[in-house]
Design a protein around this motif. Structure first.
Motif, PDB file in Angstrom:
ATOM      1  N   LYS A  51      -4.079   5.603  -1.786  1.00 26.18           N
ATOM      2  CA  LYS A  51      -4.974   4.571  -2.305  1.00 26.18           C
ATOM      3  C   LYS A  51      -4.771   3.257  -1.557  1.00 26.18           C
ATOM      4  CE  LYS A  51      -5.890   2.096  -6.607  1.00 26.18           C
ATOM      5  NZ  LYS A  51      -5.475   1.930  -7.993  1.00 26.18           N
ATOM      6  N   ASP A  52      -3.515   2.891  -1.324  1.00 18.52           N
ATOM      7  CA  ASP A  52      -3.199   1.660  -0.610  1.00 18.52           C
ATOM      8  C   ASP A  52      -3.680   1.724   0.838  1.00 18.52           C
ATOM      9  OD1 ASP A  52      -1.930  -0.960  -0.475  1.00 18.52           O
ATOM     10  OD2 ASP A  52      -0.433   0.032   0.807  1.00 18.52           O
ATOM     11  N   ARG A  53      -3.450   2.848   1.486  1.00 15.15           N
ATOM     12  CA  ARG A  53      -3.881   2.990   2.889  1.00 15.15           C
ATOM     13  C   ARG A  53      -5.394   2.969   3.016  1.00 15.15           C
ATOM     14  NH1 ARG A  53       0.303   6.502   6.390  1.00 15.15           N
ATOM     15  NH2 ARG A  53       2.121   5.310   5.779  1.00 15.15           N
ATOM     16  N   ARG A  55      -7.472   1.462   0.996  1.00 15.55           N
ATOM     17  CA  ARG A  55      -7.888   0.092   0.735  1.00 15.55           C
ATOM     18  C   ARG A  55      -7.677  -0.771   1.976  1.00 15.55           C
ATOM     19  NH1 ARG A  55      -5.153  -4.258  -0.361  1.00 15.55           N
ATOM     20  NH2 ARG A  55      -3.240  -3.128  -0.800  1.00 15.55           N
ATOM     21  N   LYS A  56      -6.545  -0.626   2.632  1.00 15.49           N
ATOM     22  CA  LYS A  56      -6.272  -1.405   3.847  1.00 15.49           C
ATOM     23  C   LYS A  56      -7.234  -1.038   4.962  1.00 15.49           C
ATOM     24  CE  LYS A  56      -1.416  -2.371   2.991  1.00 15.49           C
ATOM     25  NZ  LYS A  56      -0.029  -2.159   3.424  1.00 15.49           N
TER      26      LYS A  56
END
Length: 64
Positions: A51-53, A55-56
């Motif tokens: 999810k973080d990757r 988003r980035k």
């Protein structure tokens, strides 16, 4: 003061009591519960990492 000690003792006793109850109800051993908890933990870590990757990556594409 005594109310705090009772609630503290109850909070400390809750995890073993839940594990024992779940072992009796579902018939799973401690080893099974550790394996399940490990799988859930690894799954959550993977989910949040992806999810973080993602988003980035979206933010990076928007900046270009």
């Amino acid at each position: 003061m005594q109310d705090e000690s009772v609630s503290t003792a109850a909070a400390k006793a809750a995890p073993p009591a839940l594990l024992t109850s779940a072992s009796i109800i579902f018939g799973l051993t401690l080893n099974d519960w550790v394996a399940i908890a490990t799988l859930v933990y690894v799954g959550l870590q993977t989910f949040f990492l992806l999810k973080d990757r993602l988003r980035k990556r979206k933010e990076k594409r928007r900046q270009q």
